[in-house]
Write an enzyme that holds these catalytic residues in place. Structure first.
Site, PDB file in Angstrom:
ATOM      1  N   THR A 130       0.864  -1.185   0.000  1.00 38.83           N
ATOM      2  CA  THR A 130       0.000   0.000   0.000  1.00 38.83           C
ATOM      3  C   THR A 130       0.903   1.239   0.000  1.00 38.83           C
ATOM      4  O   THR A 130       2.026   1.201   0.507  1.00 38.83           O
ATOM      5  CB  THR A 130      -0.945   0.028   1.224  1.00 38.83           C
ATOM      6  OG1 THR A 130      -0.170   0.206   2.409  1.00 38.83           O
ATOM      7  CG2 THR A 130      -1.757  -1.245   1.339  1.00 38.83           C
ATOM      8  N   GLY A 131       0.403   2.314  -0.593  1.00 34.26           N
ATOM      9  CA  GLY A 131       1.208   3.539  -0.655  1.00 34.26           C
ATOM     10  C   GLY A 131       2.459   3.339  -1.498  1.00 34.26           C
ATOM     11  O   GLY A 131       3.561   3.748  -1.127  1.00 34.26           O
ATOM     12  N   ALA A 132       2.248   2.712  -2.680  1.00 33.46           N
ATOM     13  CA  ALA A 132       3.401   2.355  -3.516  1.00 33.46           C
ATOM     14  C   ALA A 132       3.777   3.457  -4.508  1.00 33.46           C
ATOM     15  O   ALA A 132       4.758   3.328  -5.229  1.00 33.46           O
ATOM     16  CB  ALA A 132       3.089   1.069  -4.274  1.00 33.46           C
ATOM     17  N   SER A 133       3.010   4.533  -4.539  1.00 30.14           N
ATOM     18  CA  SER A 133       3.216   5.515  -5.613  1.00 30.14           C
ATOM     19  C   SER A 133       4.363   6.501  -5.355  1.00 30.14           C
ATOM     20  O   SER A 133       4.887   7.090  -6.298  1.00 30.14           O
ATOM     21  CB  SER A 133       1.919   6.299  -5.845  1.00 30.14           C
ATOM     22  OG  SER A 133       1.479   6.870  -4.638  1.00 30.14           O
ATOM     23  N   GLY A 187       7.743   7.806  -2.399  1.00 26.72           N
ATOM     24  CA  GLY A 187       8.551   7.597  -1.194  1.00 26.72           C
ATOM     25  C   GLY A 187       9.034   6.176  -0.984  1.00 26.72           C
ATOM     26  O   GLY A 187       9.536   5.519  -1.900  1.00 26.72           O
ATOM     27  N   GLY A 193       7.417   3.348  -0.438  1.00 30.18           N
ATOM     28  CA  GLY A 193       6.724   2.307  -1.216  1.00 30.18           C
ATOM     29  C   GLY A 193       7.258   2.228  -2.635  1.00 30.18           C
ATOM     30  O   GLY A 193       7.518   1.141  -3.156  1.00 30.18           O
ATOM     31  N   TYR A 239      -0.974  12.375  13.934  1.00 26.67           N
ATOM     32  CA  TYR A 239      -0.138  11.349  13.286  1.00 26.67           C
ATOM     33  C   TYR A 239       0.288  10.286  14.286  1.00 26.67           C
ATOM     34  O   TYR A 239       0.100   9.088  14.067  1.00 26.67           O
ATOM     35  CB  TYR A 239       1.083  12.024  12.662  1.00 26.67           C
ATOM     36  CG  TYR A 239       2.069  11.071  12.015  1.00 26.67           C
ATOM     37  CD1 TYR A 239       1.699  10.299  10.916  1.00 26.67           C
ATOM     38  CD2 TYR A 239       3.381  10.947  12.491  1.00 26.67           C
ATOM     39  CE1 TYR A 239       2.612   9.435  10.307  1.00 26.67           C
ATOM     40  CE2 TYR A 239       4.293  10.091  11.890  1.00 26.67           C
ATOM     41  CZ  TYR A 239       3.908   9.339  10.799  1.00 26.67           C
ATOM     42  OH  TYR A 239       4.800   8.477  10.192  1.00 26.67           O
TER      43      TYR A 239
HETATM   44  N1  NAP Z   1       9.007   9.953   5.802  1.00 24.93           N
HETATM   45  C1  NAP Z   1       9.302   9.712   7.063  1.00 24.93           C
HETATM   46  O1  NAP Z   1      10.089  10.441   7.714  1.00 24.93           O
HETATM   47  C2  NAP Z   1       8.724   8.510   7.759  1.00 24.93           C
HETATM   48  C3  NAP Z   1       9.241   8.158   9.013  1.00 24.93           C
HETATM   49  C4  NAP Z   1       8.722   7.053   9.675  1.00 24.93           C
HETATM   50  C5  NAP Z   1       7.713   6.305   9.095  1.00 24.93           C
HETATM   51  N2  NAP Z   1       7.210   6.679   7.882  1.00 24.93           N
HETATM   52  C6  NAP Z   1       6.123   5.876   7.325  1.00 24.93           C
HETATM   53  O2  NAP Z   1       6.517   5.401   6.054  1.00 24.93           O
HETATM   54  C7  NAP Z   1       5.350   5.162   5.261  1.00 24.93           C
HETATM   55  C8  NAP Z   1       5.577   5.728   3.861  1.00 24.93           C
HETATM   56  O3  NAP Z   1       5.684   7.134   3.970  1.00 24.93           O
HETATM   57  P1  NAP Z   1       6.584   8.001   2.973  1.00 24.93           P
HETATM   58  O4  NAP Z   1       7.561   8.728   3.797  1.00 24.93           O
HETATM   59  O5  NAP Z   1       7.037   7.173   1.840  1.00 24.93           O
HETATM   60  O6  NAP Z   1       5.490   9.082   2.528  1.00 24.93           O
HETATM   61  P2  NAP Z   1       4.995   9.518   1.072  1.00 24.93           P
HETATM   62  O7  NAP Z   1       6.133   9.701   0.165  1.00 24.93           O
HETATM   63  O8  NAP Z   1       4.059  10.640   1.319  1.00 24.93           O
HETATM   64  O9  NAP Z   1       4.167   8.239   0.596  1.00 24.93           O
HETATM   65  C9  NAP Z   1       2.960   7.894   1.206  1.00 24.93           C
HETATM   66  C10 NAP Z   1       2.261   6.863   0.340  1.00 24.93           C
HETATM   67  O10 NAP Z   1       0.962   6.619   0.900  1.00 24.93           O
HETATM   68  C11 NAP Z   1      -0.012   6.804  -0.130  1.00 24.93           C
HETATM   69  N3  NAP Z   1      -1.245   7.338   0.406  1.00 24.93           N
HETATM   70  C12 NAP Z   1      -1.415   8.506   1.085  1.00 24.93           C
HETATM   71  N4  NAP Z   1      -2.719   8.707   1.343  1.00 24.93           N
HETATM   72  C13 NAP Z   1      -3.372   7.641   0.815  1.00 24.93           C
HETATM   73  C14 NAP Z   1      -4.738   7.274   0.755  1.00 24.93           C
HETATM   74  N5  NAP Z   1      -5.693   8.046   1.301  1.00 24.93           N
HETATM   75  N6  NAP Z   1      -5.071   6.121   0.131  1.00 24.93           N
HETATM   76  C15 NAP Z   1      -4.119   5.343  -0.428  1.00 24.93           C
HETATM   77  N7  NAP Z   1      -2.802   5.621  -0.389  1.00 24.93           N
HETATM   78  C16 NAP Z   1      -2.443   6.763   0.214  1.00 24.93           C
HETATM   79  C17 NAP Z   1       0.610   7.818  -1.084  1.00 24.93           C
HETATM   80  O11 NAP Z   1       0.071   7.686  -2.382  1.00 24.93           O
HETATM   81  P3  NAP Z   1      -1.028   8.646  -3.031  1.00 24.93           P
HETATM   82  O12 NAP Z   1      -0.759  10.047  -2.577  1.00 24.93           O
HETATM   83  O13 NAP Z   1      -0.843   8.400  -4.483  1.00 24.93           O
HETATM   84  O14 NAP Z   1      -2.328   8.113  -2.522  1.00 24.93           O
HETATM   85  C18 NAP Z   1       2.057   7.381  -1.086  1.00 24.93           C
HETATM   86  O15 NAP Z   1       2.262   6.353  -2.003  1.00 24.93           O
HETATM   87  C19 NAP Z   1       4.180   5.807   6.015  1.00 24.93           C
HETATM   88  O16 NAP Z   1       3.422   4.809   6.655  1.00 24.93           O
HETATM   89  C20 NAP Z   1       4.865   6.679   7.058  1.00 24.93           C
HETATM   90  O17 NAP Z   1       4.075   6.842   8.227  1.00 24.93           O
HETATM   91  C21 NAP Z   1       7.701   7.748   7.193  1.00 24.93           C
END
Ligand code: NAP
Length: 279
Positions: free
Chosen positions: A35-38, A40, A42, A178
């Protein structure tokens, strides 16, 4: 300053290299939902698995971006299926679950997430912030896990939760929406993990530190802090896929956890003075 950040990056985030040989052995012919593969983490994980003969099922809202990833992976060993959905929306979530019906599923990677950094005093008329974080970060993965249990039972499968290090540390101001939602799913999964294991389903959690993705882009201070690159975070997840360990957390997390207990009072005071200064 730049050198200091680089040194900190080196110390805090030692570079792991993906072990493609082990990854191939563990994941060949497996079906993996991300999930969330688009974007970051994923997205980086999709590219990391490009040369493995496995089936990826990718879900996120941004259909064009998912399509782009699929195109980039054409000609590689991995097979890619796409489903575009807003996982906060009950109907779209149900449609995704229906879409998964014909698939055999081995691995569910719960990665989609939304973060919000906003003071409570600026949230008085923003109940929707708490609703959208809880829907995506907690309720959607709970529903997906429940729907996938029979398939994961059959495959002796694996659930990997992409969580955040903050869940293990003292809470931080401005991150209530969050952190509460990430903690809710973490706690749910930890409660349920023995039941999952009893059904021969393995559960792993990656407690990630900061990762340089669009998620942290709006928070100015994070631009200066050391952080993982998305491909490093993807490598960490890939190691969990191979080792099936219960959790990954950075080596220094234990120091933060100890400090969170011992200096909790000091931390609360610091938060208090930070808010006062900002007013
Ligand atoms: N970045 C950090 O510092 C960090 C630190 C610790 C943990 N994390 C965790 O890592 C995971 C990935 O986060 P990331 O940093 O890669 O963030 P990101 O680049 O914003 O990616 C988030 C992903 O979730 C998808 N998403 C968001 N809202 C959605 C919705 N309503 N329905 C379906 N998909 C949805 C987005 O795709 P669409 O927008 O296309 O829907 C995107 O593919 C998250 O669970 C986050 O809590 C991140």
């Amino acid at each position: 300053m730049k050198i200091l950040i680089e040194l900190l990056n080196y110390l805090l985030f030692p570079i792991y290299k993906p072990n493609f040989c082990q990854l191939k052995q563990s994941l060949q012919h497996k079906t993996i939902i991300i999930t969330g593969a688009s974007f970051g983490v994923g997205e980086a994980l999709c590219y990391l698995l490009a040369d493995i003969e496995c089936q990826l099922i990718l879900v996120a809202r941004t259909a064009d971006k998912l399509q782009l990833i699929k195109q980039s992976l054409s000609g590689k060993k991995v097979k890619v299926a796409l489903f575009s959905a807003d996982l906060r929306d009950a109907k779209q979530l149900d449609n995704f679950i229906t879409y998964l019906e014909p698939y055999h599923v081995d691995i569910f990677i719960n990665n989609a997430g939304i973060s919000i950094c906003r003071p409570i005093m600026q949230s008085l008329d923003r109940m929707h912030d708490f609703e959208r974080t809880i829907k995506l970060n907690y309720l959607a993965p709970v529903k997906l896990c429940l729907a996938l249990i029979p398939k994961l039972q059959q495959s002796k499968g694996h659930i990997v939760n992409v969580s955040a290090i903050n869940v293990l540390l003292a809470p931080t101001v401005n991150w209530a929406a969050y952190q509460a939602s990430k903690t809710a799913f973490d706690q749910w999964l930890r409660c349920a993990s023995s039941e999952f294991e009893n059904q021969q389903i393995v559960v792993s959690t990656a407690y990630l530190p900061l990762v340089k993705t669009r998620m942290i882009a709006p928070t100015k201070i994070y631009k200066k802090l050391p952080a993982l690159q998305p491909n490093q975070a993807a490598t960490i997840i890939s190691r969990l896929l191979v080792t099936k360990k219960r959790q990954y957390k950075p080596w220094w997390a234990i120091l933060g956890q100890l400090a969170s207990v011992i200096f909790n009072g000091v931390w609360c005071k610091l938060n208090y003075y930070y808010i006062k200064k900002k007013q």
